[in-house]
Motif scaffolding. Sequence first.
Motif, PDB file in Angstrom:
ATOM      1  N   UNK A   1     -10.362   2.149   4.254  1.00 57.91           N
ATOM      2  CA  UNK A   1      -9.175   1.588   3.632  1.00 57.91           C
ATOM      3  C   UNK A   1      -8.822   2.270   2.323  1.00 57.91           C
ATOM      4  N   UNK A   2      -9.854   2.606   1.537  1.00 53.93           N
ATOM      5  CA  UNK A   2      -9.610   3.306   0.278  1.00 53.93           C
ATOM      6  C   UNK A   2      -9.085   4.716   0.516  1.00 53.93           C
ATOM      7  N   UNK A   3      -9.613   5.399   1.529  1.00 56.89           N
ATOM      8  CA  UNK A   3      -9.108   6.735   1.847  1.00 56.89           C
ATOM      9  C   UNK A   3      -7.634   6.687   2.263  1.00 56.89           C
ATOM     10  N   UNK A   4      -7.269   5.650   3.001  1.00 61.92           N
ATOM     11  CA  UNK A   4      -5.872   5.549   3.406  1.00 61.92           C
ATOM     12  C   UNK A   4      -4.976   5.257   2.210  1.00 61.92           C
ATOM     13  N   UNK A   5      -5.483   4.513   1.234  1.00 63.80           N
ATOM     14  CA  UNK A   5      -4.716   4.281   0.011  1.00 63.80           C
ATOM     15  C   UNK A   5      -4.504   5.586  -0.754  1.00 63.80           C
ATOM     16  N   UNK A   6      -5.523   6.442  -0.764  1.00 65.78           N
ATOM     17  CA  UNK A   6      -5.375   7.743  -1.415  1.00 65.78           C
ATOM     18  C   UNK A   6      -4.290   8.555  -0.708  1.00 65.78           C
ATOM     19  N   UNK A   7      -4.293   8.531   0.621  1.00 67.76           N
ATOM     20  CA  UNK A   7      -3.279   9.260   1.383  1.00 67.76           C
ATOM     21  C   UNK A   7      -1.881   8.734   1.078  1.00 67.76           C
ATOM     22  N   UNK A   8      -1.736   7.420   0.926  1.00 67.75           N
ATOM     23  CA  UNK A   8      -0.442   6.833   0.584  1.00 67.75           C
ATOM     24  C   UNK A   8      -0.032   7.241  -0.828  1.00 67.75           C
ATOM     25  N   UNK A   9      -0.999   7.204  -1.764  1.00 61.66           N
ATOM     26  CA  UNK A   9      -0.706   7.602  -3.143  1.00 61.66           C
ATOM     27  C   UNK A   9      -0.257   9.052  -3.201  1.00 61.66           C
ATOM     28  N   UNK A  10      -0.897   9.925  -2.420  1.00 62.93           N
ATOM     29  CA  UNK A  10      -0.500  11.328  -2.387  1.00 62.93           C
ATOM     30  C   UNK A  10       0.928  11.481  -1.865  1.00 62.93           C
ATOM     31  N   UNK A  11       1.289  10.669  -0.870  1.00 60.13           N
ATOM     32  CA  UNK A  11       2.627  10.765  -0.287  1.00 60.13           C
ATOM     33  C   UNK A  11       3.707  10.314  -1.264  1.00 60.13           C
ATOM     34  N   UNK A  12       3.445   9.264  -2.040  1.00 60.59           N
ATOM     35  CA  UNK A  12       4.479   8.733  -2.932  1.00 60.59           C
ATOM     36  C   UNK A  12       4.505   9.465  -4.270  1.00 60.59           C
ATOM     37  N   UNK A  13       3.417  10.177  -4.622  1.00 55.45           N
ATOM     38  CA  UNK A  13       3.342  10.834  -5.926  1.00 55.45           C
ATOM     39  C   UNK A  13       4.406  11.909  -6.095  1.00 55.45           C
ATOM     40  N   UNK A  14       4.828  12.536  -4.991  1.00 55.08           N
ATOM     41  CA  UNK A  14       5.814  13.625  -5.082  1.00 55.08           C
ATOM     42  C   UNK A  14       7.248  13.101  -5.146  1.00 55.08           C
ATOM     43  N   UNK A  15       7.382  11.765  -5.221  1.00 54.44           N
ATOM     44  CA  UNK A  15       8.705  11.146  -5.325  1.00 54.44           C
ATOM     45  C   UNK A  15       9.622  11.599  -4.194  1.00 54.44           C
ATOM     46  N   UNK A  16       9.214  11.372  -2.948  1.00 56.91           N
ATOM     47  CA  UNK A  16       9.983  11.905  -1.807  1.00 56.91           C
ATOM     48  C   UNK A  16      11.210  11.058  -1.505  1.00 56.91           C
TER      49      UNK A  16
ATOM     50  N   UNK B   1      -4.524  -3.636   4.849  1.00 57.67           N
ATOM     51  CA  UNK B   1      -3.680  -2.486   4.573  1.00 57.67           C
ATOM     52  C   UNK B   1      -2.217  -2.742   4.943  1.00 57.67           C
ATOM     53  N   UNK B   2      -1.981  -3.598   5.929  1.00 55.16           N
ATOM     54  CA  UNK B   2      -0.601  -3.976   6.233  1.00 55.16           C
ATOM     55  C   UNK B   2       0.058  -4.612   5.022  1.00 55.16           C
ATOM     56  N   UNK B   3      -0.663  -5.519   4.380  1.00 52.18           N
ATOM     57  CA  UNK B   3      -0.125  -6.165   3.183  1.00 52.18           C
ATOM     58  C   UNK B   3       0.072  -5.147   2.068  1.00 52.18           C
ATOM     59  N   UNK B   4      -0.870  -4.208   1.937  1.00 47.77           N
ATOM     60  CA  UNK B   4      -0.773  -3.203   0.892  1.00 47.77           C
ATOM     61  C   UNK B   4       0.432  -2.287   1.111  1.00 47.77           C
ATOM     62  N   UNK B   5       0.635  -1.857   2.349  1.00 47.29           N
ATOM     63  CA  UNK B   5       1.758  -0.964   2.643  1.00 47.29           C
ATOM     64  C   UNK B   5       3.084  -1.663   2.367  1.00 47.29           C
ATOM     65  N   UNK B   6       3.169  -2.922   2.728  1.00 46.81           N
ATOM     66  CA  UNK B   6       4.393  -3.677   2.464  1.00 46.81           C
ATOM     67  C   UNK B   6       4.626  -3.814   0.960  1.00 46.81           C
ATOM     68  N   UNK B   7       3.562  -4.116   0.225  1.00 43.57           N
ATOM     69  CA  UNK B   7       3.686  -4.249  -1.233  1.00 43.57           C
ATOM     70  C   UNK B   7       4.135  -2.928  -1.860  1.00 43.57           C
ATOM     71  N   UNK B   8       3.502  -1.831  -1.455  1.00 47.10           N
ATOM     72  CA  UNK B   8       3.835  -0.520  -2.009  1.00 47.10           C
ATOM     73  C   UNK B   8       5.270  -0.140  -1.670  1.00 47.10           C
ATOM     74  N   UNK B   9       5.688  -0.454  -0.443  1.00 50.31           N
ATOM     75  CA  UNK B   9       7.060  -0.146  -0.033  1.00 50.31           C
ATOM     76  C   UNK B   9       8.067  -0.827  -0.945  1.00 50.31           C
TER      77      UNK B   9
END
Length: 401
Positions: free
Chosen positions: A180-195, A215-223
Amino acid sequence: LTGPDWCLNAGGDVILDCPSGEGLGVGVQDPTDPGAVVAVLSRRTGAVATSGTSARGQHLWDPQTGQPADAVVSVTVVGPSGCGKSTALNCIAGLMPLTSGEIRLDDRRIDTLPPEDRGFGMVFQNYALFPHMTVRRNIGFGLLMRGLPKATIRAEVEQALALVQLQAHGDKLPGQLSGGQQQRVAIARAVAVNPPLILMDEPLSNLDAKLRLEMRHEIRRIHHQVRRSTIYVTHDQEEALALADRIVVMQDGTVQQIGTPQELYERPLNLTVARFMGYRNVLHFDAAVPVQGGLVRLHRGGASILATLQAGVAAGPVTVAIRPNDIGAGDGPNGIEGRVVEAEYCGADYLIDVDTAFGRLHATVHQPVRIGDTLRLVLPPGRVLAYAGAAPARPVAMAAE
């Protein structure tokens, strides 16, 4: 994929002749009406118009609100294995070449660009983290490749770490983190470039059930926090319902239906969508007898039930779809008796299989039952959906069940 913006081709070329000022992005053609554009995703705002006009100089409107479509959305593309959802995502990302057509971002053609020049953030199923880099270096890699100043990279990385709540793990290697933490890192990498757009290809499929839910809750929150439009690919019905503002159902490379989770859950357009949205019970009848109020009466094996008429039902065979948790047990109208042949205790509910005059029905009931019991099942007419014709062949893999 075709048209002047990124377009999912649903059985034919989709020509979206939209005003450049709208920044329109992904358009999906209604396979039943080649001239109708039934969903459009704005690249800038994430706006979705579920219907409207695509004539130059006119605006797309959301018919449900009567206002210009301008909400940031998460569009989830679902379907069985091999339906083409990941292929469509990879073409948008630039990881697969097009065989025909083109992809445009606003007024600029991008299918001729390499992936790194498209500017999208992407989250992969297997995380795709660099094992020899720390969490901070993984998150900042895209920014480094863009040649940003070190101070800017540090600030953006710290902001992304805070977003995914991994501030204490920034100096660790990926191998020292949980899935779960690795997937959070992958999400952080994706959003860091301000796409302008975030693409997610089944990011939760490698996680166990508990982590998937978290992680479903986390992805929704981050979105909601980063306010970036997202195209999310999954084969899981529950993920789609939980994460999406709009769902696109695909089958054999064509779009079957686009709508809100509630629309697809309650009013699937056809049997393919119904099956994917959990309508496990599919029954076949030779004909339907129309009655008042949009209902039809169906007869089989000496019994009859009322069902809700769906568009296109006419003389001839009829197929009915019913979701197990829409079936009740006890006395009531529109019922049928049967014998319990399977019973599975699930805590608050029992999942049962019942042999009836219509065939075997799957149901979810709250009362204790045993194999061999005789039970009366009640089928609410509004939840029994009748479609014209015989049911199509069932796909090999259907994850909704």
